[in-house]
Write a protein that holds these residues in place. Structure first.
Motif, PDB file in Angstrom:
ATOM      1  N   ALA B 123     -22.324 -25.851 -11.741  1.00  0.00           N
ATOM      2  CA  ALA B 123     -21.749 -24.645 -11.146  1.00  0.00           C
ATOM      3  C   ALA B 123     -22.120 -23.408 -11.965  1.00  0.00           C
ATOM      4  N   HIS B 124     -22.300 -23.589 -13.265  1.00  0.00           N
ATOM      5  CA  HIS B 124     -22.604 -22.457 -14.148  1.00  0.00           C
ATOM      6  C   HIS B 124     -23.601 -22.910 -15.210  1.00  0.00           C
ATOM      7  N   ASP B 136     -16.408 -30.648 -18.839  1.00  0.00           N
ATOM      8  CA  ASP B 136     -15.084 -30.967 -18.287  1.00  0.00           C
ATOM      9  C   ASP B 136     -14.078 -31.182 -19.414  1.00  0.00           C
ATOM     10  N   GLN B 139     -13.060 -27.903 -20.874  1.00  0.00           N
ATOM     11  CA  GLN B 139     -12.149 -27.208 -19.961  1.00  0.00           C
ATOM     12  C   GLN B 139     -10.737 -27.779 -20.078  1.00  0.00           C
ATOM     13  N   LEU B 143      -7.853 -24.573 -21.075  1.00  0.00           N
ATOM     14  CA  LEU B 143      -8.181 -23.964 -19.777  1.00  0.00           C
ATOM     15  C   LEU B 143      -8.695 -22.541 -19.955  1.00  0.00           C
ATOM     16  N   GLY B 144      -8.085 -21.853 -20.911  1.00  0.00           N
ATOM     17  CA  GLY B 144      -8.420 -20.436 -21.090  1.00  0.00           C
ATOM     18  C   GLY B 144      -9.606 -20.230 -22.005  1.00  0.00           C
ATOM     19  N   THR B 145     -10.726 -20.876 -21.672  1.00  0.00           N
ATOM     20  CA  THR B 145     -11.921 -20.732 -22.514  1.00  0.00           C
ATOM     21  C   THR B 145     -12.940 -19.815 -21.836  1.00  0.00           C
ATOM     22  N   TYR B 180      -7.424 -15.592 -20.940  1.00  0.00           N
ATOM     23  CA  TYR B 180      -8.236 -16.392 -21.864  1.00  0.00           C
ATOM     24  C   TYR B 180      -7.585 -16.469 -23.242  1.00  0.00           C
TER      25      TYR B 180
END
Lengths: 232, 235
Positions: B123-124, B136, B139, B143-145, B180
């Motif tokens: 996706a990126h 994954d 992540q 989550l806030g990376t 973030y």
């Protein structure tokens, strides 16, 4: 953008109503918070109702921003700036609107799904919806199904909006929609979904009423679906 | 009346909207317009792709790139890629696309399926640099990376601070970065200067800093597969 396009000495109070509204549309476009506050105050002093200021000066201005965003003329930071200016004007109008009992054109609860903290798109939709005259309850990021249900119960919105940026978190939208179905609540709300990795097929697959490719489309779709629902 | 930006922007856009792709850069690795194969890539990957091609002596691969600024207008990515595919097909070149989905919502994949062209998975770009499984895990860990690659570190001020308008309007910073917690620099090269710049970026955004060396394996593997495939066809 060259400086000669601006005349910083412009006295807004010298403009006619029509000119002032036109100027406020330009100032919203440029994200000029102080000028929007000043313009809003001048129109109120001239006897305009809060409702009229909202619709003609602010919502009208944000509609131009929305169209240019949809057409790729404006980019996210510029729209966020415009929405920030709109918010500054709304801060003055909101208590007046509450006093007069003016109804928003619709109500939306919006949040980014569990496991996802990417909320720029969600913030943009929330701001554009407010800019279009909706009442928006933004319940934040990383939202589990229970929190969505609590917010729906508390605020009784017309629309539930969900966003996700990650391919790993977007399936959670189906969890929320399936839970609504299980609880017999699905038809009470228009469900709109959006986020970079989503597409129309995904929106259909999870059972949303609409997939919104961007914030401008979200506003148009929200208006359209609310009108359809109320006409039904 | 004070003239706002609206008229200027709309006049400018009226010209741009009808124009041909605007982000395509005439940038070639081989200086050989008749190379039998081409990699169509984002400029964020150009340097690394050229380095991989050079290290492997893949002189038969041309590289054409599209400015990374196209990410600010993801709806234009497919238009720009299509334009380069058309050029390559007219020259009967084999084609590989080094773009992730990059927010096209599957539109890039739809185009590539239609054109029967393969792309790098993910996706990126930070996903394929890190490897999907590791990405994954990262992540999940936080989550806030907010991720940076070598390219994004080099162009942090231009693409992030100025690109997002934070320099002009600091009040936008919490809207973009408020959620973030950590900046993770996924590096393709072990460059102390870039690491210092990445740390400064983390400080600038008020985020914790973490560093992880990924190298360019995430690029090398799919490019090697493409090279092998075309080698068979070129024989």
């Amino acid at each position: 953008m060259s400086e000669e396009n601006y005349d910083d000495e412009l006295d807004l109070s010298t403009l006619s109503d029509e000119e002032l509204v036109e100027q406020m549309h330009d100032d919203l476009y440029d994200g000029m918070e102080e000028e929007i506050v000043e313009g809003t105050e001048i129109l109120l002093e001239r006897g305009w109702s809060a409702d009229k200021v909202l619709n003609e000066a602010l919502v009208g201005g944000m509609a131009i921003v929305g169209v240019d965003f949809r057409d790729g003329i404006l980019f996210v930071p510029e729209v966020l700036s415009a929405a920030g200016a709109m918010k500054a004007g709304m801060a003055i109008l909101r208590p007046l609107l509450a006093e007069t009992g003016a109804e928003p054109i619709g109500k939306m609860v919006i949040g980014t799904v569990k496991g996802d903290i990417h909320d720029i798109g969600k913030n943009l939709v929330a701001m554009m919806m407010e800019g279009a005259g909706f009442e928006v309850i933004d319940i934040g990021i990383n939202i589990p199904v229970e929190t969505y249900l609590e917010a729906l119960e508390e605020h009784k919105p017309d629309i539930l909006g969900m966003s996700a940026l990650l391919t790993t978190t977007m399936p959670y939208m189906k969890v929320v929609i399936d839970t609504l179905k299980e609880q017999g609540l699905r038809d009470d709300y228009i469900v709109l979904v959006g986020g970079a990795p989503l597409n129309q097929e995904f929106g259909d697959a999870v059972g949303a009423d609409g997939y919104c490719r961007d914030a401008a489309i979200a506003v148009d779709m929200a208006k359209e679906l609310i009108a359809e629902k109320r006409a039904a | 009346m004070r003239r706002g930006r609206r008229q200027v922007m709309q006049e400018r856009a009226a010209k741009q909207l009808n124009a041909e792709p605007v982000f395509t850069k005439v940038n070639s690795s081989t200086k050989n317009a008749d190379a039998p194969a081409v990699i169509i890539c984002c400029s964020a990957l150009m340097r690394d792709i050229l380095s991989v091609c050079k290290a492997n002596k893949w002189t038969h691969l041309d590289v054409q790139c599209i400015s990374a600024e196209v990410h600010n207008y993801p709806q234009r990515i497919t238009t720009e890629v299509k334009a380069l595919i058309d050029i390559a097909k007219a020259k009967q070149q084999q084609i590989f696309v080094a773009f992730a989905d990059c927010g096209t919502g599957g539109l890039l994949d739809a185009l590539l399926e239609q054109e029967q062209v393969e792309r790098i998975q993910g996706a990126h770009c930070y996903e394929f640099f890190a490897g999907s499984e590791q990405f994954d895990q990262m992540q999940e860990a936080e989550l806030g990376t907010f991720y940076l690659t070598d390219f994004l570190v080099r162009h942090f001020d231009r693409l992030i601070i100025r690109g997002l308008g934070i320099d002009q309007k600091p009040s936008l910073e919490p809207i973009f970065f408020g959620s973030y917690r950590k900046l993770l620099y996924l590096s393709q090269s072990e460059d102390p200067e870039l690491q210092e710049m990445a740390q400064a970026a983390a400080r600038r955004l008020g985020l914790d800093y973490e560093y992880k060396y990924t190298g360019t394996k995430g690029l090398l593997t799919p490019l090697a597969q493409f090279n092998q495939k075309i080698a068979v066809q070129l024989v």
